[in-house]
Design a protein around this motif. Structure first.
Motif, short mmCIF file in Angstrom:
data_model
loop_
_atom_site.label_atom_id
_atom_site.label_comp_id
_atom_site.label_asym_id
_atom_site.label_seq_id
_atom_site.Cartn_x
_atom_site.Cartn_y
_atom_site.Cartn_z
N TYR A 143 0.83 -1.21 0.00
CA TYR A 143 0.00 0.00 0.00
C TYR A 143 0.86 1.26 0.00
N VAL A 144 1.98 1.22 0.69
CA VAL A 144 2.91 2.36 0.66
C VAL A 144 3.42 2.56 -0.77
N LYS A 145 3.72 1.47 -1.45
CA LYS A 145 4.18 1.56 -2.83
C LYS A 145 3.06 2.04 -3.75
N ALA A 146 1.84 1.57 -3.52
CA ALA A 146 0.70 2.02 -4.32
C ALA A 146 0.51 3.53 -4.17
N GLU A 147 0.65 4.01 -2.95
CA GLU A 147 0.53 5.46 -2.71
C GLU A 147 1.64 6.22 -3.42
N GLN A 148 2.82 5.64 -3.45
CA GLN A 148 3.94 6.27 -4.16
C GLN A 148 3.62 6.41 -5.65
N TYR A 149 3.07 5.37 -6.25
CA TYR A 149 2.73 5.42 -7.68
C TYR A 149 1.65 6.46 -7.96
N ILE A 150 0.67 6.57 -7.06
CA ILE A 150 -0.36 7.60 -7.23
C ILE A 150 0.27 8.98 -7.17
N SER A 151 1.14 9.19 -6.18
CA SER A 151 1.80 10.49 -6.02
C SER A 151 2.65 10.84 -7.23
N GLU A 152 3.24 9.83 -7.85
CA GLU A 152 4.08 10.04 -9.04
C GLU A 152 3.27 10.07 -10.32
N GLU A 153 1.95 9.85 -10.20
CA GLU A 153 1.04 9.78 -11.35
C GLU A 153 1.46 8.68 -12.33
N ASN A 154 1.97 7.60 -11.76
CA ASN A 154 2.34 6.43 -12.56
C ASN A 154 1.17 5.45 -12.54
N MET A 155 0.18 5.72 -13.41
CA MET A 155 -1.06 4.97 -13.36
C MET A 155 -0.89 3.52 -13.82
N GLU A 156 0.05 3.26 -14.70
CA GLU A 156 0.26 1.89 -15.19
C GLU A 156 0.69 0.99 -14.04
N LYS A 157 1.68 1.44 -13.27
CA LYS A 157 2.15 0.63 -12.14
C LYS A 157 1.12 0.61 -11.01
N ALA A 158 0.39 1.72 -10.84
CA ALA A 158 -0.64 1.77 -9.81
C ALA A 158 -1.71 0.71 -10.07
N LYS A 159 -2.14 0.60 -11.31
CA LYS A 159 -3.16 -0.40 -11.65
C LYS A 159 -2.63 -1.82 -11.47
N LYS A 160 -1.37 -2.02 -11.82
CA LYS A 160 -0.78 -3.35 -11.69
C LYS A 160 -0.67 -3.78 -10.23
N ILE A 161 -0.24 -2.86 -9.38
CA ILE A 161 -0.07 -3.24 -7.98
C ILE A 161 -1.44 -3.46 -7.31
#
Length: 304
Positions: A220-238
């Motif tokens: 979840y910490v990593k998911a939040e990082q992806y959201i903050s970075e606007e990295n939607m591809e990795k956010a959806k994957k995680i």
């Protein structure tokens, strides 16, 4: 109340009940879980809610948990005390106790069991709010309380400046968008359903509080990082990988929190079992939790 709201943003595991081998609240095991979650860089803890088995604990047991968590967390984490109880009297007592301990905010489900009119629910929440000077976070979870917060009551509550946010666990993600739009930019919305952490954040949630965060906080910490970075591809994957784990946590016999606790034990944090009438994991399924633990380990490694 709006100047310090940043501390309520991020990943907030819903803290689990920590028992010794005789089902008593354990100071040592509360400390172990606080330390484990602190080391995983979560932003705060939601203490004494559903994941904490609050409905099956006495008032004194709930106070002990609040005390021990604060004792070990000190000022390193933002602490939200869930103080919802069957009676207004007990809820107010818990609220004042948490305030005296130095908690950062209070939260509560609506009153349970009886089908009460919204006037009673309003009075219940306002009694808690007025009992201390702490910020208050509404907890909307209709699938367990039988009450879905209306926009009319929500609008009445947010007039009070102590009401700074809502933990919304209703399943439609539009509810998050509606509460955020009505609450305003300075109002904190916590996503409740773990299976939609990413979609909840995209719909306007500022933060997340969840019952599976504690067994795999790294994800979840990593998911939040992806959201903050606007990295939607990795956010959806995680999120997909998180959901695969959640499905497996619900696939075995026994209560999900019993399974989570066994997986945590295999991760090195023993916090005991669950309290009846919640069912502990069956002997035949205990070994299957090793597979879930391995799945979590593989997924953490995948996103490093």
């Amino acid at each position: 109340m709006t100047e310090h709201l940043d501390k309520f943003k991020g990943v907030f595991p819903a803290f689990y009940a920590c028992y010794d081998d005789n089902q008593k609240i354990s100071q040592e095991r509360n400390g172990q879980l606080v330390q484990f979650l602190t080391q995983k860089n979560v932003d705060g803890l939601y203490v004494g809610g559903s994941s904490g088995e609050c409905i099956y604990q006495s008032l004194e047991e709930r106070k002990l948990t609040l005390k021990y968590v604060k004792e070990f967390a000190k000022d390193n984490l933002t602490l939200i005390a869930h103080v919802g109880a069957p009676s207004t009297k007990d809820s107010v007592e818990l609220a004042q106790y948490a305030s005296n301990l130095g908690y950062d905010a209070l939260s509560s489900i609506p009153p349970i069991y009886y089908g009460l009119p919204e006037s009673s629910i309003y009075k219940y929440w306002m009694s808690i709010i007025k009992s201390t000077n702490l910020p208050f976070i509404i907890y909307n979870i209709p699938q367990t309380t039988g009450y879905s917060l209306s926009m009319e009551l929500f609008s009445e509550l947010v007039i009070n400046r102590q009401v700074i946010g809502i933990k919304n666990s209703s399943l439609p993600s539009i509810d998050i968008e509606r509460f955020k739009a009505a609450g305003g930019s300075d109002f904190i919305v916590f996503n409740g359903p773990d299976e939609q952490y990413i979609s909840g954040r995209l719909m306007g949630a500022d933060s997340g509080i969840g019952g599976t965060y504690g067994v795999m906080p790294e994800l979840y910490v990593k998911a939040e990082q992806y959201i903050s970075e606007e990295n939607m591809e990795k956010a959806k994957k995680i999120q997909t990988d998180i959901n695969d784990i959640i499905i497996n946590l619900n696939s075995l016999s026994g209560n999900m929190y019993a399974i989570i606790k066994e997986v945590l034990r295999r991760r090195g944090v023993n916090i005991g079992g669950v309290r009846e009438p919640l069912e502990n994991i069956s002997d035949s399924d205990v070994e299957s939790t090793q597979e879930i633990k391995n799945q979590i380990d593989r997924t953490i490694k995948k996103y490093k």
